[in-house]
Design a protein around this motif. Structure first.
Motif, short mmCIF file in Angstrom:
data_model
loop_
_atom_site.label_atom_id
_atom_site.label_comp_id
_atom_site.label_asym_id
_atom_site.label_seq_id
_atom_site.Cartn_x
_atom_site.Cartn_y
_atom_site.Cartn_z
N UNK A 169 -32.05 70.33 -1.07
CA UNK A 169 -31.68 69.53 -2.48
C UNK A 169 -31.07 70.21 -2.77
N UNK A 170 -31.95 71.78 -2.99
CA UNK A 170 -31.98 73.00 -3.09
C UNK A 170 -30.17 73.90 -3.00
N UNK A 171 -29.85 73.28 -1.09
CA UNK A 171 -28.97 74.05 -0.77
C UNK A 171 -28.93 75.03 0.14
N UNK A 172 -30.52 75.46 -0.46
CA UNK A 172 -30.51 76.87 0.15
C UNK A 172 -31.64 77.56 0.86
N UNK A 173 -31.97 78.72 1.55
CA UNK A 173 -32.69 78.76 2.35
C UNK A 173 -33.32 79.98 3.03
N UNK A 174 -34.57 80.18 4.12
CA UNK A 174 -34.11 81.07 4.71
C UNK A 174 -34.77 80.60 5.83
N UNK A 175 -33.44 82.19 6.41
CA UNK A 175 -32.74 81.14 7.96
C UNK A 175 -32.00 82.41 8.35
N UNK A 176 -32.76 82.37 9.27
CA UNK A 176 -31.85 84.38 10.47
C UNK A 176 -32.07 85.23 9.48
N UNK A 177 -33.13 85.35 8.47
CA UNK A 177 -33.75 87.02 8.32
C UNK A 177 -32.91 87.06 6.69
N UNK A 178 -32.58 85.51 6.03
CA UNK A 178 -31.82 85.55 4.58
C UNK A 178 -31.59 84.95 4.07
N UNK A 179 -31.56 84.72 2.72
CA UNK A 179 -31.46 83.64 2.02
C UNK A 179 -29.60 83.00 2.00
N UNK A 180 -29.31 81.21 3.35
CA UNK A 180 -28.37 80.86 3.44
C UNK A 180 -27.97 79.50 2.74
N UNK A 181 -26.97 79.32 2.25
CA UNK A 181 -26.77 77.72 2.42
C UNK A 181 -27.42 77.26 3.78
N UNK A 182 -28.23 76.17 3.44
CA UNK A 182 -28.52 74.90 3.97
C UNK A 182 -28.03 73.76 3.53
N UNK A 228 -42.68 76.92 9.80
CA UNK A 228 -43.27 78.00 10.13
C UNK A 228 -42.60 79.23 10.21
N UNK A 229 -41.01 78.92 12.18
CA UNK A 229 -40.78 79.72 12.07
C UNK A 229 -39.28 79.71 11.76
N UNK A 230 -39.23 79.75 10.15
CA UNK A 230 -37.85 78.79 9.98
C UNK A 230 -36.93 78.86 10.64
N UNK A 231 -37.24 77.75 11.35
CA UNK A 231 -36.01 77.15 12.28
C UNK A 231 -35.74 75.27 11.00
N UNK A 232 -36.59 74.74 10.38
CA UNK A 232 -36.99 73.50 9.61
C UNK A 232 -36.96 73.59 8.07
N UNK A 233 -36.28 72.55 7.85
CA UNK A 233 -36.39 72.62 6.13
C UNK A 233 -37.04 71.54 5.28
#
Length: 146
Positions: free
Chosen positions: A68-81, A57-62
């Motif tokens: 697998x997609x290699x990206x997620x919303x983190x630190x207020x933007x979609x970033x490589x994860x 919920x607080x976008x620190x875990x994925x």
């Protein structure tokens, strides 16, 4: 949590007297959190969010799908994860009716303020001197591993 835990060991009375409580949250089961806390000699409040969506919920875990997609919303933007968890701080406020509100979050380098070692390293001639490491905190070890 590995490195920041030591930073939370300082006297929390000044915060508590200002109606502020610092609590760490980890996704590990509470038994694992408590065993690690004991190993490290830490006494600050540390709770488990195991089995809940709190960290998502607080976008620190994925999710595995995001990784697998290699990206997620983190630190207020979609970033490589490419990891299941990142770092973050969230602040909450409970009003006189007992309602809890999320008031602030910061992530990544935005949480450097709670890492006392970084504050001192930023003052010295070589600074953090992390350029030759694979990732910025690669030099950090547990107290019993230096």
């Amino acid at each position: 949590m590995l490195f920041l835990g030591r930073q939370f060991q300082w006297d929390r009375d000044p915060l508590n007297h200002r109606d502020v409580t610092l609590t760490a949250v980890s996704r590990a089961p509470l038994a694992k959190v408590n065993a690690y806390k004991k190993r490290m000699g830490w006494s600050f409040p540390w709770v488990s969010s195991y089995g809940s969506d709190f960290n998502l919920d607080y976008r620190v875990s994925f999710t595995p799908e995001q990784i697998a997609e290699g990206k997620a919303y983190y630190n207020y933007a979609v970033r490589p994860i490419d990891v299941s968890d990142e770092q973050g701080i969230s602040v909450f406020c409970k009003n006189e009716n007992g309602e809890v509100f999320h008031t602030y979050s910061c992530h990544g380098r935005g949480i450097d303020m709670v890492n006392g070692a970084y504050q001192f390293l930023d003052l010295v001639p070589k600074g953090r001197d992390e350029d030759h490491f694979e990732f910025s905190m690669d030099w950090v070890r547990r107290h019993d591993q230096y």
